[in-house]
Write an enzyme that holds these catalytic residues in place. Structure first.
Site, PDB file in Angstrom:
ATOM      1  CG  ASP A 319      -2.275   0.691   0.910  1.00 11.76           C
ATOM      2  OD1 ASP A 319      -2.218   1.868   0.523  1.00 11.76           O
ATOM      3  OD2 ASP A 319      -3.346   0.086   1.061  1.00 11.76           O
ATOM      4  CG  HIS A 342      -0.992   1.500  -3.393  1.00  6.66           C
ATOM      5  ND1 HIS A 342      -2.286   1.238  -2.977  1.00  6.66           N
ATOM      6  CD2 HIS A 342      -0.592   0.394  -4.060  1.00  6.66           C
ATOM      7  CE1 HIS A 342      -2.637   0.017  -3.375  1.00  6.66           C
ATOM      8  NE2 HIS A 342      -1.620  -0.515  -4.017  1.00  6.66           N
TER       9      HIS A 342
END
Length: 511
Positions: A319, A342
């Site tokens: 993430d 991310h």
């Protein structure tokens, strides 16, 4: 005077001297504890936390020598005793080694109680060091190393490996964190050791329970191949499905002057390193490592924390490499390698109509490779508050799908209702963002009722990884600002200046 009377007097004088000496030492120790000058808690990151240098003062009264300390009493059989502390560096630090408190370090015995006992002892001594030695693997269950009554400037020296239990019984109905440090002043975790959350059992058990990053809707697959996940164990060592609540590997709460350096945190069930309600945070020369497809495994998560410095770190996760949430201000991030993951994100903010306040954030000198996003701000409709004073500078992206993103329509659910209020965004600067992208170079989606203001773009050079790809052009919606230099590709969708409505800041934007 008779011989008997003289011997009696001599004996009485000796007893009196010993009692006086013992009383003097006791008072001296008590005075040292209560008269110690208090240390000012400084949030300044430029001041180094020094170790406490204890000194021993020898008193010579009338030419007499200092009496020897009495021998410690022998422990009674069957009653556990605290191991004696060890001094290191000529008395500069008191050492509490977990092996001395009963830890096995064999990777299978439960060492939780030994860690608790070592911390309880270290907690009482200012500038002490709790040692987790190298070449050992310690199985430790959920544990809280907590204050607020601990002494200041404790060092957690991690050179070995700490692993989490993978059987469901250890976690009850679910916990939000595994290793937690709370309400401490001057806490440092350092060393060359590893914190291993062994999260694969958690990821496999509930892969569809976690929210999906909303930016995935902007990603158009370049082909139809689906990446297969490697087989993972479906249960823990003793069987049973893991709880749906996944723990953060290492969390700091309500602490001042926190340092994390040198260590590696890997395979956390969820977030790897979290700071909540902390002031004066320094993270450097450490690593986070988990698979790129591990769900919601943020690298470093900041919330309600101020005066934060993160640099010289390598963050690979599933993430956000770094996630900056509400209540954060004066955050400086530089010289970080990010990927997979991310990217670096502010938000998401304003979920469930909450108020969010973020200010004075600098992210610069970053290398991102093979990430979903580069630098991103994401907010929910219906929120309030503001994000202002943000600088993204000198960001080198390589094979990044969406290098620059503002998304004020963030939603990680299947459906979200439209709302007019929003978290206000202003004073956002992007400069020297360069490299290659695979989907879209810029995506600015701002609120209809509260447009993004003072967005500045300078020296943006983003090129598709392959010219033959069918890619999206830059996208802007309700985004106002200026182009200080020509950009590659041209970002013609940015609206220059300010909104014509000359909007005045409303109460719900104030922080």
């Amino acid at each position: 005077m008779s011989g008997f009377s003289f011997r009696s007097l001599t004996f009485m004088l000796l007893v009196a001297f010993l009692l006086w000496s013992s009383s003097f030492e006791t008072c001296n120790a008590r005075r040292g504890k209560h008269w110690r000058s208090s240390r000012t808690i400084s949030a300044s990151l430029s001041k180094k936390k020094g170790k406490s240098h204890s000194s021993s003062h020898h008193h010579n009264h009338g030419g007499g020598s200092k009496p020897k300390a009495p021998s410690p009493p022998k422990p009674k059989k069957g009653i556990p005793t605290t191991p004696p502390p060890k001094n290191e560096d000529n008395g500069h630090s008191t050492i509490f080694n977990v092996l001395d408190f009963g830890a096995k370090g064999d990777g299978s015995s439960d060492d939780t109680k030994a860690f608790q006992a070592a911390w309880a002892a270290a907690c009482k001594v200012e500038a002490s060091t709790m040692v987790v030695p190298s070449e050992s693997v310690f199985l430790v269950g959920p544990i809280s190393f907590s204050g607020p009554y601990c002494q200041q400037n404790i060092v957690f020296q991690l050179d070995g490996t700490i692993i989490a239990p993978t059987y469901s019984k250890a976690w009850g109905s679910g916990l939000l964190q595994w290793l937690e440090f709370t309400k401490l002043v001057g806490i440092t975790i350092k060393g060359k050791g590893i914190i291993d959350g062994r999260g694969s059992v958690w990821w496999q058990n509930s892969p569809f329970d976690d929210p999906i990053d909303d930016e995935s809707k902007l990603i158009v697959p370049l082909n139809n191949t689906v990446k297969e996940h490697p087989p993972l164990p479906i249960s823990g060592e003793l069987g049973g499905k893991m709880p749906s609540i996944k723990p953060t590997a290492l969390r700091f709460y309500g602490s001042f002057n926190v340092t994390v350096t040198g260590i590696t945190i890997q395979n956390s069930p969820q977030c790897h390193l979290k700071f909540d309600n902390c002031m004066g945070v320094s993270v450097y020369q450490m690593s986070v490592s988990s698979p790129g497809d591990s769900p919601n495994t943020d690298g470093i998560h900041l919330q309600n924390s101020r005066e934060v410095l993160i640099h010289g770190t390598n963050l690979a996760c599933g993430d956000d490499c770094i996630s900056i949430q509400t209540g954060c201000s004066n955050v400086f991030i530089h010289n970080v390698n990010c990927g997979p993951g991310h990217g670096i994100s502010i938000g998401s903010l304003g979920k469930d109509n909450t108020k969010a306040c973020v200010s004075n954030i600098t992210v610069r000198d970053i290398i991102m490779h093979n990430t979903m996003n580069g630098v991103r701000i994401k907010t929910w409709q219906g929120g309030s508050g503001s994000v202002k004073g943000v600088l993204f500078s000198n960001i080198q992206v390589s094979e990044v799908q969406l290098p620059i993103v503002i998304d004020q329509f963030y939603c990680d659910k299947s459906q979200c209702k439209n709302q007019t209020t929003a978290v206000a965004l202003s004073g956002i600067t992007y400069e020297k963002i360069r490299g290659t992208y695979t989907v879209k170079p810029v995506h600015f989606a701002c609120s209809d009722s509260l447009p993004c203001m003072d967005v500045t773009l300078t020296a943006i050079e983003l090129k598709p990884l392959q010219e033959s790809y069918h890619l999206y052009d830059p996208f802007c919606w309700q985004t106002f600002g200026e182009l200080s230099t020509p950009t590659v590709p041209p970002i013609d969708c940015l609206q220059l200046g300010k909104p014509s409505s000359n909007r005045i800041q409303s109460d719900h934007e104030l922080c």
